[in-house]
Design an enzyme around this catalytic site. Sequence first.
Site, short mmCIF file in Angstrom:
data_model
loop_
_atom_site.label_atom_id
_atom_site.label_comp_id
_atom_site.label_asym_id
_atom_site.label_seq_id
_atom_site.Cartn_x
_atom_site.Cartn_y
_atom_site.Cartn_z
CG ASN A 135 -42.25 54.47 133.57
OD1 ASN A 135 -41.48 53.65 134.21
ND2 ASN A 135 -43.47 54.70 133.86
CG HIS A 137 -41.28 51.62 136.92
ND1 HIS A 137 -42.22 51.60 136.15
CD2 HIS A 137 -40.76 50.24 137.30
CE1 HIS A 137 -42.77 50.45 136.12
NE2 HIS A 137 -41.73 49.50 136.83
CD GLU A 142 -44.71 54.04 137.54
OE1 GLU A 142 -43.90 54.30 136.87
OE2 GLU A 142 -45.76 53.27 137.36
#
Length: 239
Positions: A135, A137, A142
Site C-alpha cells: 500500500n 507504506h 501507513e
Amino acid sequence: MILHIFNNAEEIGKAVANLIIEQVNEKPDSVLGFATGASPVPTYKSLIKAYNKGKVSFKDITTFNLDEYCDLPKDDKNSYYTFMHENLFNHIDVKEENVNFLNGNAEDTDAECVRYDDLLTENKIDIQLLGVGRNGHIGFNEPSNKFTKGSFKVRLSQSTIDANSIYFDENPMPHYALTMGTVSIMKSKQIILIATGRGKADAIDGLVNGDITPSCPASVLQLHPNVHIFLDKAAASLL
Ligand code: GLP
C-alpha cells in the site's frame, strides 16, 4: 531518484550490499538505518558473506531500525529485534550497544518515541535501507491524510496485517507498532529502497510517477536528493 532494475532479488542484494560496504569502508563509524521484511534479506546475506571474507568490519557502526511491533516480547520469534539478530547482527561484529530499536513494549510510548528521535538527531543516518508495503507504506508509515514527522505509535492497516500475518503462525499478529516517522526517514543522507515482485508494482508506480501524497507515503521520496530504488522486473512492470 535513481532506478536500478535487476533480474532477481539475489542480484539486488549483492548490489545494495556493495554500496553499504563502500560506505562502511570509507567511514567505519557510519550510521546505518536497517529495515525488516523479506526485501532486505539477500542484502543481509551478502553483507555476512563479505564480512566472513574479511572485506568489511562493522565494529564501529551504529544502527537504527525503522520500526518494531507493540506488545510482542523483544525475544519473540516475530519481533523485529529477533529478525535483525537472526538475519544480520548475530553474524557480524556490530556491537550490541550500538544497535538501536524502538521499544514496542515501553509503558510510555510517547517518551520512548522522544528517546528514539533524540538519538536520531545525535546520529545522522548515512544510509537508510527501506522496503515498501503493497500500500506504499515505508517503515510502518501507513497511508493517511498527512505525512508523519517523528517516531509514533501506529495502528496497522488491514493491508499490512494481511501481508505480514503469514509470519504469525501461532499467535495473532499485533495490530500496533512503533515506527520512525516520514520526516525522520527523509533526514537520512542517502536512502536505498528495495522492492521485488508484482505485488509491489502499484506501490512503485505511486512512488516514482504518482503525486506526492500521504495516501502513498513512499511518494515523499521524490523530494529526497539522494535516493536509489532497486527493483526486479516484476516490481518495475508498471513504470
Ligand atoms: C513491513 C515493514 C516494512 C517493510 C515492508 C515490506 O511491514 N514494516 O519496513 O519494508 O513491510 O516487507 P517485505 O519486504 O516483506 O515485502
